[in-house]
Design an enzyme around this catalytic site. Structure first.
Site, mmCIF file in Angstrom:
data_model
loop_
_atom_site.group_PDB
_atom_site.id
_atom_site.type_symbol
_atom_site.label_atom_id
_atom_site.label_comp_id
_atom_site.label_asym_id
_atom_site.label_seq_id
_atom_site.Cartn_x
_atom_site.Cartn_y
_atom_site.Cartn_z
ATOM 1 N N LYS A 13 52.744 49.848 22.534
ATOM 2 C CA LYS A 13 52.023 50.329 23.725
ATOM 3 C C LYS A 13 50.647 49.671 23.832
ATOM 4 O O LYS A 13 50.263 49.187 24.891
ATOM 5 C CB LYS A 13 51.852 51.861 23.680
ATOM 6 C CG LYS A 13 53.142 52.646 23.696
ATOM 7 C CD LYS A 13 52.891 54.155 23.735
ATOM 8 C CE LYS A 13 52.157 54.697 22.530
ATOM 9 N NZ LYS A 13 52.887 54.590 21.255
ATOM 10 N N ARG A 88 51.455 62.810 25.874
ATOM 11 C CA ARG A 88 52.347 62.753 24.719
ATOM 12 C C ARG A 88 53.130 64.044 24.539
ATOM 13 O O ARG A 88 53.874 64.183 23.582
ATOM 14 C CB ARG A 88 51.496 62.547 23.478
ATOM 15 C CG ARG A 88 51.665 61.190 22.808
ATOM 16 C CD ARG A 88 50.676 61.154 21.669
ATOM 17 N NE ARG A 88 50.873 60.153 20.700
ATOM 18 C CZ ARG A 88 50.118 59.053 20.585
ATOM 19 N NH1 ARG A 88 49.180 58.795 21.463
ATOM 20 N NH2 ARG A 88 50.315 58.234 19.593
ATOM 21 N N ARG A 127 51.115 46.362 10.113
ATOM 22 C CA ARG A 127 50.113 46.250 11.178
ATOM 23 C C ARG A 127 48.696 46.327 10.603
ATOM 24 O O ARG A 127 48.417 47.147 9.734
ATOM 25 C CB ARG A 127 50.349 47.407 12.153
ATOM 26 C CG ARG A 127 49.232 47.684 13.116
ATOM 27 C CD ARG A 127 49.709 48.542 14.228
ATOM 28 N NE ARG A 127 49.484 49.962 13.992
ATOM 29 C CZ ARG A 127 49.683 50.900 14.910
ATOM 30 N NH1 ARG A 127 50.141 50.562 16.099
ATOM 31 N NH2 ARG A 127 49.459 52.157 14.634
ATOM 32 N N ARG A 160 45.315 50.863 9.489
ATOM 33 C CA ARG A 160 44.959 52.202 9.976
ATOM 34 C C ARG A 160 45.318 53.242 8.934
ATOM 35 O O ARG A 160 46.361 53.145 8.287
ATOM 36 C CB ARG A 160 45.715 52.485 11.281
ATOM 37 C CG ARG A 160 44.864 52.205 12.499
ATOM 38 C CD ARG A 160 45.642 52.328 13.761
ATOM 39 N NE ARG A 160 46.301 53.621 13.937
ATOM 40 C CZ ARG A 160 46.930 53.976 15.044
ATOM 41 N NH1 ARG A 160 46.966 53.152 16.060
ATOM 42 N NH2 ARG A 160 47.505 55.143 15.145
ATOM 43 N N ARG A 171 54.405 61.328 12.078
ATOM 44 C CA ARG A 171 54.179 60.915 13.477
ATOM 45 C C ARG A 171 55.515 60.764 14.214
ATOM 46 O O ARG A 171 55.611 61.099 15.394
ATOM 47 C CB ARG A 171 53.362 59.617 13.514
ATOM 48 C CG ARG A 171 51.887 59.872 13.181
ATOM 49 C CD ARG A 171 51.193 58.626 12.691
ATOM 50 N NE ARG A 171 51.074 57.597 13.703
ATOM 51 C CZ ARG A 171 50.927 56.301 13.429
ATOM 52 N NH1 ARG A 171 50.911 55.877 12.197
ATOM 53 N NH2 ARG A 171 50.794 55.438 14.407
HETATM 54 P P1 AMP Z 1 47.697 56.152 18.649
HETATM 55 O O1 AMP Z 1 46.602 55.175 18.394
HETATM 56 O O2 AMP Z 1 48.120 56.203 20.084
HETATM 57 O O3 AMP Z 1 48.854 55.994 17.702
HETATM 58 O O4 AMP Z 1 47.073 57.622 18.341
HETATM 59 C C1 AMP Z 1 46.569 57.933 17.055
HETATM 60 C C2 AMP Z 1 46.496 59.439 16.875
HETATM 61 O O5 AMP Z 1 45.598 59.997 17.855
HETATM 62 C C3 AMP Z 1 47.803 60.201 17.060
HETATM 63 O O6 AMP Z 1 48.600 60.200 15.893
HETATM 64 C C4 AMP Z 1 47.277 61.595 17.421
HETATM 65 O O7 AMP Z 1 46.813 62.278 16.262
HETATM 66 C C5 AMP Z 1 46.070 61.278 18.282
HETATM 67 N N1 AMP Z 1 46.424 61.179 19.722
HETATM 68 C C6 AMP Z 1 46.315 60.081 20.537
HETATM 69 N N2 AMP Z 1 46.725 60.368 21.787
HETATM 70 C C7 AMP Z 1 47.120 61.675 21.768
HETATM 71 C C8 AMP Z 1 47.656 62.562 22.745
HETATM 72 N N3 AMP Z 1 47.893 62.176 24.009
HETATM 73 N N4 AMP Z 1 47.936 63.836 22.350
HETATM 74 C C9 AMP Z 1 47.698 64.261 21.106
HETATM 75 N N5 AMP Z 1 47.209 63.482 20.135
HETATM 76 C C10 AMP Z 1 46.907 62.189 20.455
#
Ligand code: AMP
Length: 222
Positions: A13, A88, A127, A160, A171
């Protein structure tokens, strides 16, 4: 144009949203990047979000909808945007529809980046990303030009903290339980387009480009 990118962790994404943002000339909002920045800066949002992110759980919907409202205000009415990582959950999707309705706007298109869990886990495990500018590299398929350094800004690439096996597993559980139902939500609205995201970055980018041009979005070269 308001575009939502949906997909499992590791579906690409962020990578695709950045490319779309620059070719379409619109803003790209990654809720994950914004939350990581808030954690880094120790803001009130960051302190609240950190405990969830650290354990690979989703941040609660009320916090996320508050953040989404701020992002939409920042974007300004009528401007295009790519939402990466939001919504999400179905409550977030419904909340977003309401926030947009209040502003006289609507989502134009939802692109679901579809990938096998096994392939996504392999991507996440190799990654690395740049904490300074958010660029992402993959140590198997997309090596940086200089080892350990970000191609875009020269920052030091790091893994990360949630890209470790037990957090990746958590996740994915969250994704299946909470995020997957949003696919049906958007399909029933007739807004969903699916792309096979297990392919190389350029091929996925081309598939997205075709969807956007079919939907009337003029494409700059990129
Ligand atoms: P990402 O970088 O998109 O993988 O997001 C990293 C982390 O941020 C996720 O594992 C969640 O803990 C939190 N997060 C990001 N976007 C959301 C969302 N829309 N709803 C809830 N948690 C989020």
């Amino acid at each position: 144009m308001i575009v939502v990118l949906l997909g499992a962790p590791g579906a690409g994404k962020g990578t695709q949203a950045k490319r779309m943002g620059s070719t379409m000339g619109v803003q790209h909002f990654s809720t994950g990047d914004l939350l990581r920045e808030a954690v880094e800066n120790g803001t009130e949002l960051g302190v609240r979000a950190a405990e969830y992110m650290d354990s690979g759980r989703l941040v609660p919907d009320d916090i996320m909808l508050g953040l989404a409202g701020e992002l939409l205000d920042r974007k300004g009415s009528g401007a295009g945007v790519i939402l990466d990582g939001f919504p999400r959950t179905v409550p977030q999707a419904k909340g977003l529809d309401q926030l947009l309705l209040d502003r006289g706007e609507t989502i134009d298109l939802v692109i679901f980046l579809d990938i096998e869990e096994e392939d996504a886990v392999e991507r996440l495990s190799s990654r690395v990303s740049c904490p300074k500018c958010g660029s992402v590299h993959n140590l198997t398929t997309d090596l940086p030009m200089t080892e350990g350094l970000c191609d875009a800004c020269g920052g030091t690439l790091v893994r990360r903290s949630d890209d470790i096996p037990e957090k990746i597993e958590r996740r994915f559980e969250q994704y299946q339980r909470e995020t997957h139902p949003t696919i049906e939500y958007y399909r029933s609205q007739g807004k969903l387009d699916t792309v096979d995201a297990g392919r190389p970055i350029k091929e996925v980018q081309e598939a997205i480009r075709r969807i956007l041009s079919r939907n009337g979005e003029p494409q700059a070269a990129g």
